[in-house]
Write a protein that holds these residues in place. Structure first.
Motif, PDB file in Angstrom:
ATOM      1  N   GLU A 163       0.814  -1.215   0.000  1.00 26.78           N
ATOM      2  CA  GLU A 163       0.000   0.000   0.000  1.00 26.78           C
ATOM      3  C   GLU A 163       0.846   1.263   0.000  1.00 26.78           C
ATOM      4  N   GLU A 164       2.029   1.210   0.606  1.00 27.26           N
ATOM      5  CA  GLU A 164       2.873   2.403   0.624  1.00 27.26           C
ATOM      6  C   GLU A 164       3.411   2.758  -0.757  1.00 27.26           C
ATOM      7  N   GLU A 165       3.283   1.841  -1.713  1.00 28.76           N
ATOM      8  CA  GLU A 165       3.733   2.120  -3.078  1.00 28.76           C
ATOM      9  C   GLU A 165       2.585   2.522  -3.994  1.00 28.76           C
ATOM     10  N   PHE A 166       1.378   2.633  -3.458  1.00 32.27           N
ATOM     11  CA  PHE A 166       0.260   3.103  -4.274  1.00 32.27           C
ATOM     12  C   PHE A 166       0.550   4.533  -4.732  1.00 32.27           C
ATOM     13  N   GLY A 167       0.385   4.779  -6.009  1.00 33.34           N
ATOM     14  CA  GLY A 167       0.655   6.102  -6.563  1.00 33.34           C
ATOM     15  C   GLY A 167       2.015   6.216  -7.209  1.00 33.34           C
ATOM     16  N   HIS A 168       2.863   5.191  -7.047  1.00 37.15           N
ATOM     17  CA  HIS A 168       4.183   5.178  -7.672  1.00 37.15           C
ATOM     18  C   HIS A 168       4.161   4.179  -8.830  1.00 37.15           C
ATOM     19  N   PHE A 169       4.465   4.666 -10.013  1.00 35.63           N
ATOM     20  CA  PHE A 169       4.443   3.840 -11.214  1.00 35.63           C
ATOM     21  C   PHE A 169       5.788   3.953 -11.923  1.00 35.63           C
ATOM     22  N   TYR A 170       6.128   2.895 -12.663  1.00 34.03           N
ATOM     23  CA  TYR A 170       7.386   2.873 -13.405  1.00 34.03           C
ATOM     24  C   TYR A 170       7.092   2.629 -14.883  1.00 34.03           C
ATOM     25  N   THR A 171       7.879   3.284 -15.727  1.00 35.89           N
ATOM     26  CA  THR A 171       7.592   3.279 -17.165  1.00 35.89           C
ATOM     27  C   THR A 171       7.757   1.905 -17.806  1.00 35.89           C
ATOM     28  N   GLN A 172       8.500   0.998 -17.177  1.00 34.08           N
ATOM     29  CA  GLN A 172       8.727  -0.324 -17.764  1.00 34.08           C
ATOM     30  C   GLN A 172       7.910  -1.417 -17.075  1.00 34.08           C
ATOM     31  N   ASP A 173       6.948  -1.030 -16.256  1.00 33.15           N
ATOM     32  CA  ASP A 173       6.153  -2.005 -15.506  1.00 33.15           C
ATOM     33  C   ASP A 173       4.683  -1.930 -15.887  1.00 33.15           C
ATOM     34  N   CYS A 174       3.953  -2.982 -15.507  1.00 41.82           N
ATOM     35  CA  CYS A 174       2.502  -3.046 -15.681  1.00 41.82           C
ATOM     36  C   CYS A 174       1.856  -3.248 -14.312  1.00 41.82           C
ATOM     37  N   MET A 357       6.810  15.796  -2.207  1.00 43.38           N
ATOM     38  CA  MET A 357       8.191  15.559  -1.794  1.00 43.38           C
ATOM     39  C   MET A 357       8.239  14.797  -0.471  1.00 43.38           C
ATOM     40  N   ASN A 358       7.401  15.184   0.481  1.00 37.42           N
ATOM     41  CA  ASN A 358       7.393  14.519   1.785  1.00 37.42           C
ATOM     42  C   ASN A 358       6.900  13.078   1.691  1.00 37.42           C
ATOM     43  N   SER A 359       5.988  12.813   0.749  1.00 41.09           N
ATOM     44  CA  SER A 359       5.485  11.442   0.601  1.00 41.09           C
ATOM     45  C   SER A 359       6.447  10.562  -0.191  1.00 41.09           C
ATOM     46  N   MET A 360       7.258  11.163  -1.057  1.00 39.51           N
ATOM     47  CA  MET A 360       8.190  10.385  -1.876  1.00 39.51           C
ATOM     48  C   MET A 360       9.436   9.970  -1.105  1.00 39.51           C
ATOM     49  N   PHE A 361       9.896  10.820  -0.206  1.00 40.65           N
ATOM     50  CA  PHE A 361      11.178  10.576   0.460  1.00 40.65           C
ATOM     51  C   PHE A 361      10.990  10.594   1.974  1.00 40.65           C
ATOM     52  N   ASP A 362      11.674   9.663   2.645  1.00 42.02           N
ATOM     53  CA  ASP A 362      11.556   9.561   4.098  1.00 42.02           C
ATOM     54  C   ASP A 362      12.555  10.492   4.781  1.00 42.02           C
ATOM     55  N   ASP A 363      12.711  10.292   6.091  1.00 45.14           N
ATOM     56  CA  ASP A 363      13.552  11.193   6.883  1.00 45.14           C
ATOM     57  C   ASP A 363      15.042  10.973   6.661  1.00 45.14           C
ATOM     58  N   THR A 364      15.421   9.962   5.899  1.00 41.14           N
ATOM     59  CA  THR A 364      16.849   9.776   5.620  1.00 41.14           C
ATOM     60  C   THR A 364      17.364  10.796   4.613  1.00 41.14           C
ATOM     61  N   TYR A 365      16.456  11.579   4.031  1.00 38.08           N
ATOM     62  CA  TYR A 365      16.828  12.647   3.104  1.00 38.08           C
ATOM     63  C   TYR A 365      16.586  14.005   3.765  1.00 38.08           C
ATOM     64  N   SER A 366      17.466  14.935   3.499  1.00 36.69           N
ATOM     65  CA  SER A 366      17.222  16.323   3.889  1.00 36.69           C
ATOM     66  C   SER A 366      16.304  16.949   2.849  1.00 36.69           C
ATOM     67  N   LYS A 367      15.316  17.720   3.296  1.00 35.50           N
ATOM     68  CA  LYS A 367      14.322  18.284   2.386  1.00 35.50           C
ATOM     69  C   LYS A 367      14.308  19.797   2.516  1.00 35.50           C
ATOM     70  N   GLN A 368      14.134  20.440   1.376  1.00 37.12           N
ATOM     71  CA  GLN A 368      14.168  21.896   1.375  1.00 37.12           C
ATOM     72  C   GLN A 368      13.311  22.427   0.234  1.00 37.12           C
ATOM     73  N   VAL A 369      12.513  23.451   0.526  1.00 36.61           N
ATOM     74  CA  VAL A 369      11.709  24.135  -0.483  1.00 36.61           C
ATOM     75  C   VAL A 369      12.410  25.437  -0.835  1.00 36.61           C
ATOM     76  N   ILE A 370      12.724  25.619  -2.108  1.00 36.94           N
ATOM     77  CA  ILE A 370      13.430  26.828  -2.541  1.00 36.94           C
ATOM     78  C   ILE A 370      12.636  27.495  -3.654  1.00 36.94           C
ATOM     79  N   ASN A 371      12.688  28.809  -3.674  1.00 33.05           N
ATOM     80  CA  ASN A 371      12.045  29.579  -4.731  1.00 33.05           C
ATOM     81  C   ASN A 371      13.040  29.858  -5.844  1.00 33.05           C
ATOM     82  N   GLU A 372      12.505  30.130  -7.007  1.00 29.97           N
ATOM     83  CA  GLU A 372      13.363  30.441  -8.149  1.00 29.97           C
ATOM     84  C   GLU A 372      14.219  31.670  -7.840  1.00 29.97           C
TER      85      GLU A 372
END
Length: 503
Positions: A163-174, A357-372
């Motif tokens: 269930e945690e992979e619902f919403g994640h799709f790969y171009t070479q999979d069905c 971004m928060n749903s794609m990556f867990d806490d092992t990644y540093s996350k930052q929102v930056i403006n142009e």
């Protein structure tokens, strides 16, 4: 037979005739004659031809009404298709006489008249769906959803998708998603109960028990990535589909979809967090390479997708949001993830990008929102390659329209794709027209040589837009498949290499 001469008026369109001329045996078939009579006449003609002694060149000739050969016509009195013309009169006043019969006459009347359907060129562009309306539809469809199970093709079998992979799709999979929906049941109104008068409590309980139970329907969504093999669909039809049909007889519906051509109801179940990655789900990729994702909405919030694109700063755009993952070679900190918000990006989409971004990556990644304009040099520009010029506007999103010019109906017709079009909507067998607000681009394939009617439709559309939108005059441009310019490719979300047929 009048005056012992054959006349064309003797032939009835509902009949079949055999004409024996010794050296030739003709079979004339009326257009409204029965099929069995036609078959019997062909067999009888062969028998007649073999019964008598005939020249070696004798043969049986089949003539369909309206397409008779000249030798057959010569056996009849005054049967010719020559038009009677009075050369002393002007060409405009010459009238065709009634000596052409049947299909020949009909074809002669319609000759030079090419049927064409250009209605789609004059219809207004489909307006974008308001966010509130899209959210309401999303909420209603998810209220009807009782449960959803996911499966992914691994090797030659479908395995259950966590269930945690619902919403994640790969171009070479069905993928296969089994969705169970509640079907609303009409209950008897309260007024009917009141009309029966005040009964005992036991009778009311019996009436409640008689109410029909809630019904359900199962829909199986099959999703195929752009680079996935068609074997996934065959595997599904001979395995999971048969199993589901036995479990839910009469209540199962199968919907087949390909990447970026998904069903709106299916998209609503992921609540705008529909993410497409490159490659295969369990394939070992180079984790040290950065990856870039483009978040884009096409016409409706329901059609919001986050798709991995080439990691290049030239793909950025000031009106969109992007997610950049820069991995580290460390066990404690796997890397840093940036949500890049363009200066002209929609605020709601910027908030959505942060949630994705928060749903794609867990806490092992540093996350930052930056403006142009606030990008850090050390990680962002180094991770994305280097700083290159990129588009600072996306005005084409307000005007983009894709038309298909085809002859598949037997005549020339133009149809418009929905606002959520993608690269796979470009048909090689037909000519495509793309309006980006500044140019109307005609895309052709190498085998298209005759494009006169298509060019005419293009000119008609340009003239129409000049009268409707004089502030944005369009120019005409012609491109071939494989040589599409940037002004063409940027109108498609996550433009990539074309599909190659399996060898």
């Amino acid at each position: 037979m009048p005056e012992l001469r054959l006349l064309q008026s003797l032939l009835d369109t509902k009949c079949v005739y055999i004409l024996d001329c010794w050296s030739d045996v003709f079979i004339w078939i009326g257009r409204k004659s029965p099929r069995l009579v036609r078959a019997a006449a062909l067999k009888l003609g062969q028998e007649i031809c073999s019964m008598l002694h005939r020249p070696k060149h004798a043969c049986v000739t089949r003539n369909l009404e309206g397409t008779e050969c000249q030798v057959f016509k010569s056996k009849f009195k005054n049967w010719d298709d020559v038009l009677k013309v009075d050369y002393t009169r002007a060409a405009e006043t010459v009238q065709q006489n009634d000596n052409l019969q049947g299909k020949v006459k009909k074809d002669a009347e319609q000759k030079g008249q090419m049927k064409a359907d250009l209605t789609a060129l004059f219809l207004p562009r489909q307006p974008p769906m308001p966010l509130t309306e899209a959210e309401q539809m999303m909420e209603e469809w998810n209220e009807d959803l009782d449960g959803m199970e996911g499966f992914v093709l691994e090797g030659k079998k479908f395995a259950r998708l966590p269930e945690e992979e619902f919403g994640h799709f790969y171009t070479q999979d069905c993928y296969v998603f089994l969705c169970r929906y509640w079907v609303p049941v009409e209950y008897e109104g309260d007024e009917k109960k009141k009309g029966q008068g005040g009964g005992e409590g036991g009778e009311e309980e019996e009436e409640e028990d008689k109410q029909p139970e809630e019904d359900f329907q199962c829909v199986v969504y099959f999703w195929q990535g752009r680079q996935a093999s068609n074997m996934g669909w065959l595997t599904f039809t001979f395995s999971l589909q048969k199993k589901f049909e036995s479990l839910f007889p009469g209540k199962l519906e199968v919907v087949r979809m390909t990447q970026q051509q998904e069903n709106l109801k299916f998209l609503s179940h992921f609540k705008r967090k529909f993410i497409i990655h490159k490659g295969k789900r369990k394939q070992k990729t180079d984790s040290a390479q950065p990856s870039l994702y483009h978040i884009r909405t096409n016409g409706s919030a329901l059609c919001t997708r986050t798709i991995q694109i080439g990691t290049d700063s030239s793909n950025l755009n000031s009106e969109f949001c992007f997610i950049l993952k820069v991995p580290f070679e460390s066990t404690d900190n796997q890397g840093i993830v940036y949500t890049w918000v363009g200066r002209a990006a929609d605020p709601d989409e910027a908030k959505l990008a942060e949630d994705i971004m928060n749903s794609m990556f867990d806490d092992t990644y540093s996350k930052q929102v930056i403006n142009e304009g606030e990008e850090p040099e050390n990680f962002f520009w180094v991770g994305i390659g280097c700083q290159k010029p990129y588009d600072e506007d996306a005005d084409y999103m307000k005007y983009a329209r894709l038309f298909r010019c085809s002859n598949e109906k037997g005549y020339f017709s133009v149809s418009e794709k929905c606002s959520d079009f993608c690269q796979d909507d470009l048909a090689d067998d037909d000519i495509m027209l793309l309006d980006n607000g500044k140019e109307v681009i005609m895309r052709i394939y190498l085998k298209h040589f005759y494009i006169k009617s298509h060019t005419f439709s293009l000119q008609v559309y340009i003239q129409h837009m000049r009268s409707k939108d004089a502030e944005h005059p369009r120019k005409l441009r012609l491109v071939r498949k494989g040589n599409e310019p940037h002004c063409f490719t940027r109108c498609f979300h996550a433009w990539g290499a074309f599909k190659t047929p399996p060898s």
